[in-house]
Every structure is written in structure tokens, then in C-alpha cells.
Design a protein around this motif. Structure first.
Motif, mmCIF file in Angstrom:
data_model
loop_
_atom_site.group_PDB
_atom_site.id
_atom_site.type_symbol
_atom_site.label_atom_id
_atom_site.label_comp_id
_atom_site.label_asym_id
_atom_site.label_seq_id
_atom_site.Cartn_x
_atom_site.Cartn_y
_atom_site.Cartn_z
ATOM 1 N N ALA A 1 -5.573 -5.907 1.188
ATOM 2 C CA ALA A 1 -5.526 -4.415 2.006
ATOM 3 C C ALA A 1 -6.919 -3.606 1.829
ATOM 4 C CB ALA A 1 -4.368 -3.702 1.755
ATOM 5 N N MET B 1 4.003 4.144 -6.996
ATOM 6 C CA MET B 1 4.669 3.369 -7.969
ATOM 7 C C MET B 1 3.838 2.402 -8.757
ATOM 8 S SD MET B 1 7.918 2.125 -5.830
ATOM 9 C CE MET B 1 9.013 3.242 -4.873
ATOM 10 N N ALA B 2 4.190 2.019 -9.887
ATOM 11 C CA ALA B 2 3.582 1.043 -10.591
ATOM 12 C C ALA B 2 3.595 -0.054 -10.111
ATOM 13 C CB ALA B 2 4.095 1.019 -12.087
ATOM 14 N N TYR B 3 2.675 -1.078 -10.030
ATOM 15 C CA TYR B 3 2.806 -2.494 -9.491
ATOM 16 C C TYR B 3 4.065 -3.029 -9.799
ATOM 17 C CZ TYR B 3 -2.462 -2.664 -9.181
ATOM 18 O OH TYR B 3 -3.647 -2.505 -8.484
ATOM 19 N N MET C 1 -0.423 -7.525 -6.355
ATOM 20 C CA MET C 1 -1.855 -7.336 -6.583
ATOM 21 C C MET C 1 -2.579 -8.022 -5.400
ATOM 22 S SD MET C 1 -1.804 -8.133 -10.661
ATOM 23 C CE MET C 1 -3.313 -8.012 -11.088
ATOM 24 N N SER C 2 -2.201 -9.156 -4.948
ATOM 25 C CA SER C 2 -3.115 -9.822 -3.956
ATOM 26 C C SER C 2 -3.010 -9.003 -2.763
ATOM 27 C CB SER C 2 -2.590 -11.413 -4.006
ATOM 28 O OG SER C 2 -1.472 -11.563 -3.683
ATOM 29 N N VAL D 1 2.673 1.622 -3.663
ATOM 30 C CA VAL D 1 1.827 1.900 -4.848
ATOM 31 C C VAL D 1 1.110 3.234 -4.492
ATOM 32 C CG1 VAL D 1 -0.191 1.123 -6.033
ATOM 33 C CG2 VAL D 1 1.760 -0.503 -5.325
ATOM 34 N N TYR D 2 0.522 3.033 -3.170
ATOM 35 C CA TYR D 2 -0.498 4.385 -2.891
ATOM 36 C C TYR D 2 0.210 5.396 -2.338
ATOM 37 C CZ TYR D 2 -4.071 0.681 -4.057
ATOM 38 O OH TYR D 2 -4.689 -0.406 -4.858
ATOM 39 N N GLY D 3 1.057 5.262 -1.824
ATOM 40 C CA GLY D 3 1.871 6.646 -0.992
ATOM 41 C C GLY D 3 3.076 6.960 -1.851
ATOM 42 N N LEU E 1 -2.518 -5.805 -2.326
ATOM 43 C CA LEU E 1 -3.310 -4.659 -2.356
ATOM 44 C C LEU E 1 -4.754 -5.126 -2.352
ATOM 45 C CD1 LEU E 1 -1.375 -2.735 -5.251
ATOM 46 C CD2 LEU E 1 -1.388 -2.260 -2.860
ATOM 47 N N ALA E 2 -5.116 -6.121 -3.042
ATOM 48 C CA ALA E 2 -6.447 -6.613 -2.765
ATOM 49 C C ALA E 2 -6.897 -6.981 -1.331
ATOM 50 C CB ALA E 2 -6.692 -7.770 -3.798
ATOM 51 N N VAL F 1 0.949 -1.166 -0.348
ATOM 52 C CA VAL F 1 -0.062 0.161 -0.027
ATOM 53 C C VAL F 1 0.758 1.328 0.017
ATOM 54 C CG1 VAL F 1 -1.408 1.343 1.586
ATOM 55 C CG2 VAL F 1 -2.101 -1.041 1.021
ATOM 56 N N PHE F 2 1.912 1.362 0.987
ATOM 57 C CA PHE F 2 2.895 2.423 0.873
ATOM 58 C C PHE F 2 3.461 2.607 -0.422
ATOM 59 C CE2 PHE F 2 7.250 3.814 1.357
ATOM 60 C CZ PHE F 2 6.911 5.132 1.824
#
Lengths: 286, 185
Positions: free
Chosen positions: B167, B144-146, B161-162, B139-141, B164-165, B136-137
Motif C-alpha cells: 500500500a 492497531m498493532a500489526y 506487513m506485506s 493499522v493507520y486508521g 502495508l508495504a 491500512v485502515f
């Protein structure tokens, strides 16, 4: 979770869809599948609810970072690259067992120094913990005994300097020399061009100021062609004090007392660079 | 960079990569600290991680490819120091990264209200398992791209991906449970 809802839409795929991480054709096919499947749309809504204003939240942590401390730790690391070499046994386990404290030495150590320092730091992290201190710079808060207020007075003044200020200074060598001799006489401190020049600093001139009736010399430079930097010297009856650094009026300052004079290097330049320059001058004046 | 830096590195190390690292690290210190804090949940450990990361980066500077992203490279180093050398002995001894000492000192009293939501988000993220928290940090913070996050974490993209899903599913359930999490302070 891996429900298919009668489609191939796993949670992973839906999240990638939300995040725009799918190829254009995949985005299209997910959108198509969603349009035909209520359950999948509901699941998408759930995962969207799991989103937050993450950026703003994590920005809070950035603001909480102890910036000054991090920079001074880094400056200390960098300061050692050029001046330190591995001394057998040195620096491991002192400073309350926390961190390497290699005494500055002459001539360049390379990889062996780093290997050793890195190993020591890891050891320290594992077995001791806590923060590092020591080395060339004192911690902030350990106040250096010197002319009260002179750092503040100079910083407030230098903060007003711009590139244009320095352009107004005389560039004629004879006049520069005469000015240098004036501050030499006023301070009673031998100065020469060799002593007051430093790599990366373009010398612009000298000024004789005064603070509480005491002569104060300011030697001005441009760093990187546009940033004013000054070396200031004042007579001081205070005991010697090791270099300390702080930030005043948005400028980085390193100041110390040595041999009956207070010195200061000040400018809006990167910590590490200022530290290096301060060390250069510190070594020159005894 | 100037002669000073070259001189500072010493002749044998004066490759482009080393100069780039030495010049680039200062602007990354705060971000590295933040990553260390997200991982360890402890401000002191975050300080230590930054220091160890800088040392390691300088030590291995000849392995850095000039022109590539220094932030990614140093994040990878920090993450690996944490996972391989520190985590097992310092298992989140801290109170989490939203310890009042950090969040409140940073906010300042007058800004507490406006930051309330952001701090609430931090508290929720802090409760996620490390793998999810880290994904989460990054990618969303950090935006960054996956793929980039996967490289730093040294896991397949599918794992990012899993995480993030999972979370998001967890955070959604927190929201569904209502506002009971809003801090009482």
C-alpha cells in the motif's frame, strides 16, 4: 517487493521500521544497515512518501456515519431481547422483504430468537438489501401528530435541569403524594406510584406546568444517580401515534400519543436505555 | 450494569460477557459502520453490516470473554460477515467510500477546503485492493498493532506487513506522479 539491496531489508521490514513495529534490537540493526546502504535509504524514503494523514482522513468517515439511524436500529434490536420470542414464521420477509419485524411479545426468548433473527437479517441482506425500518419506532421524519411544539417546549426546559435542580424537590412522602394528586386532578388521568416508577430510575418528584393553557405534568427522575430524566404528560385530542424518537437540545426523546394523552420520555441517557424505559411507560398507560 | 440490562437479557443469557456487549455496542456503532464502509464502499451495505454484526454479537455473547476488547471482537465478526456472506454477492457495487454523497454531506460546504486533503487521502486509499485497504485502515486508521490487525483479519502478521508495504509503495507512486489526482471539484 522483496529487494535486499545487498541487505536483509525488505519493504516489509522497512515499513515495520517506519511504524515502530520491530523489537528494540531489530530497530537498531535496521538503523545500522540503513546507515551503510544508500539504496536502502532511498527505498525507505519512498515508503515514507507512501504515508498519509490517515487518521484525519478516516475521521471524516466517522463523521459521515448515520449515528441516529444506527442507534435506533440498535435500540430496536435490544428492545426485542427482553420482549420478543420467536413466533413461527413471523417477521421473515415482511417489511418489503428487508428485515425481521417480530412483534413485541411477552416473556423472554433466548437463543432461538437470536438464531432466527440473525438468519433472517443475513437473508435479507443477501437477497434484498437496503435499510431496515419498522418495529417499535417510527423513522424520524414520519412526524407524529400531537400537540404542536410541545416536544420542543419541554426539551428546551428539561435541558436546563441538572442533578441539583432535582435535589431541590421535596422528598417528604406526604408532600410527594399531594403533588402527585395535584397533577392527577389537573390531567384527569389516574396516576399512582406504581405507574410512575421504573427500574433504574430514581423518582424525584412531580411538577405541574402549563403549555398554551393546558396542564402539563412533569415527573422527574435521576438516572444513574446523576442524569435528570423526565416523563411528561399532556392532554391531547390527537389520534394515537406510535412512539417516535428524536434528539432535541442534546437530549434523547421518545414521544407518543395514546388514549387522549401525549407522553414523552426525555433525558441525556443512552438510546437503548431510554427506549426501554419508554416502552415500560408506554405499556403502563392505556 | 443495572437490573434493567440484566432483565433485558433474560436469565439464561445474563452472563457478564453478554451484559458487557449490550452496554458496549452503542459506543461502537459509528466505528463499526466506518469499517463496513471501508470494506464495502457502500453506505447502505455498511448499515446492513452494522446491524448484522450487532445481532451476531448478541447471539454469540456467551463466547465473548468479559474484559477483553469488544471493538476487536466485533470487528472480527463484521469482517467475517462481509467476507463469508456478503462480499461475493455484493462486490463493491458501490461507488467507493468517498462518494460525494458521503464525503460532502459530512464536510459541510464551509469545511470543504480544510477537508480537501483528507478527502484526497480517502480517494487514494479507496483505490487500493481490499486487503491493503483493510490493513491500512486497521493499522493507520484505527491505530492497531500489526498483531491485532492480523488477528482481526485472520491472517499472519507477515501478511499484514506485506499489505502495508504494498500500500505504501502504491501511495508513494501516486505522490510521485504529481498532483493530477487533486479533485477538480
Amino acid at each position: 517487493m522483496s529487494p535486499a539491496y545487498g541487505t536483509n531489508l525488505s519493504d516489509e521490514k522497512l515499513v515495520a521500521y517506519i511504524d515502530g513495529e520491530l523489537s528494540a534490537s531489530e530497530m537498531e540493526s535496521v538503523a545500522e544497515a540503513l546507515s551503510q546502504n544508500t539504496e536502502a535509504r532511498e527505498r525507505l524514503a519512498v515508503l515514507e512518501r507512501g504515508g498519509r494523514a490517515f487518521g484525519e482522513a478516516f475521521d471524516l468517515l466517522l463523521e459521515a456515519a448515520p449515528e441516529d439511524k444506527l442507534h435506533s436500529v440498535y435500540a430496536e434490536l435490544i428492545g426485542k431481547t427482553g420482549t420478543a420470542e420467536p413466533a413461527p414464521g413471523a417477521g421473515m420477509g415482511d417489511q418489503e422483504g428487508n428485515v425481521v419485524s417480530l412483534q413485541p411479545r411477552r416473556a423472554g426468548g433466548g437463543t432461538p430468537f437470536w438464531r432466527m433473527a440473525a438468519a433472517a437479517v443475513i437473508l435479507a441482506l443477501v437477497f434484498a438489501g437496503g435499510l431496515m425500518t419498522g418495529g417499535f419506532f417510527k423513522e424520524q421524519g414520519q412526524t407524529v401528530a400531537e400537540e404542536p411544539g410541545w416536544v420542543e417546549a419541554v426539551a428546551g426546559y428539561v435541558a436546563l435541569f441538572s442533578e441539583a435542580t432535582l435535589e431541590g424537590m421535596p422528598s417528604d412522602p406526604q408532600q410527594r403524594q399531594a403533588n402527585l394528586e395535584r397533577i392527577e386532578t389537573a390531567l384527569g388521568l389516574p396516576l399512582s406510584t406504581d405507574k410512575i416508577t421504573a427500574p433504574d430510575l430514581s423518582f424525584r418528584g412531580t411538577q405541574l406546568l402549563q403549555l398554551k393553557g393546558k396542564p402539563l405534568a412533569q415527573i422527574s427522575y435521576l438516572y444513574g444517580g446523576k442524569t435528570p430524566v423526565a416523563l411528561c404528560i399532556i392532554r391531547s385530542s390527537n389520534p394515537a401515534a406510535a412512539p417516535a424518537k428524536e434528539t432535541r437540545h442534546g437530549l434523547n426523546v421518545v414521544h407518543w400519543v395514546k388514549g387522549g394523552y401525549g407522553y414523552m420520555v426525555i433525558g441525556d441517557m443512552p438510546d437503548a436505555e431510554l427506549d426501554r424505559i419508554a416502552q415500560t411507560f408506554e405499556a403502563r398507560f392505556s | 450494569m443495572g437490573n434493567g440490562l440484566r432483565a433485558a437479557m433474560g436469565k439464561s443469557d445474563s452472563t457478564l460477557g453478554c451484559q458487557e456487549i449490550q452496554a458496549g455496542l452503542p459506543s461502537l456503532l459509528k466505528r463499526l459502520w466506518r469499517y463496513g464502509l471501508v470494506l464495502s464502499g457502500n453506505a447502505d451495505t455498511a448499515n446492513d453490516l452494522v446491524q448484522a454484526t450487532c445481532l451476531r454479537a448478541l447471539e454469540k455473547c456467551d463466547q465473548f470473554e468479559p474484559g477483553s476488547q469488544l471493538s476487536r471482537w466485533t470487528y472480527t465478526i463484521l469482517g467475517s460477515i462481509w467476507k463469508n456472506e456478503l462480499r461475493s454477492r455484493r462486490v463493491r457495487e458501490g461507488q467507493g467510500f468517498v462518494d460525494p454523497e458521503i464525503a460532502l454531506v459530512a464536510d459541510g460546504v464551509s469545511e470543504m477546503d480544510t477537508n480537501l486533503l483528507a478527502r484526497q487521502v480517502l480517494k487514494e486509499v479507496d483505490r487500493l485492493p481490499e486487503g491493503q485497504r483493510e490493513a491500512v485502515f486497521l493499522v493507520y486508521g484505527e491505530g492497531m498493532a500489526y498483531r491485532e490487525a492480523a488477528e482481526i483479519l485472520e491472517v499472519p502478521v507477515g501478511t499484514v506487513m506485506s499489505r502495508l508495504a504494498a500500500a505504501r509503495a502504491k501511495l508513494a507512486s501516486l505522490k510521485d506522479q504529481g498532483d493530477h489526482l487533486l479533485p477538480a471539484e
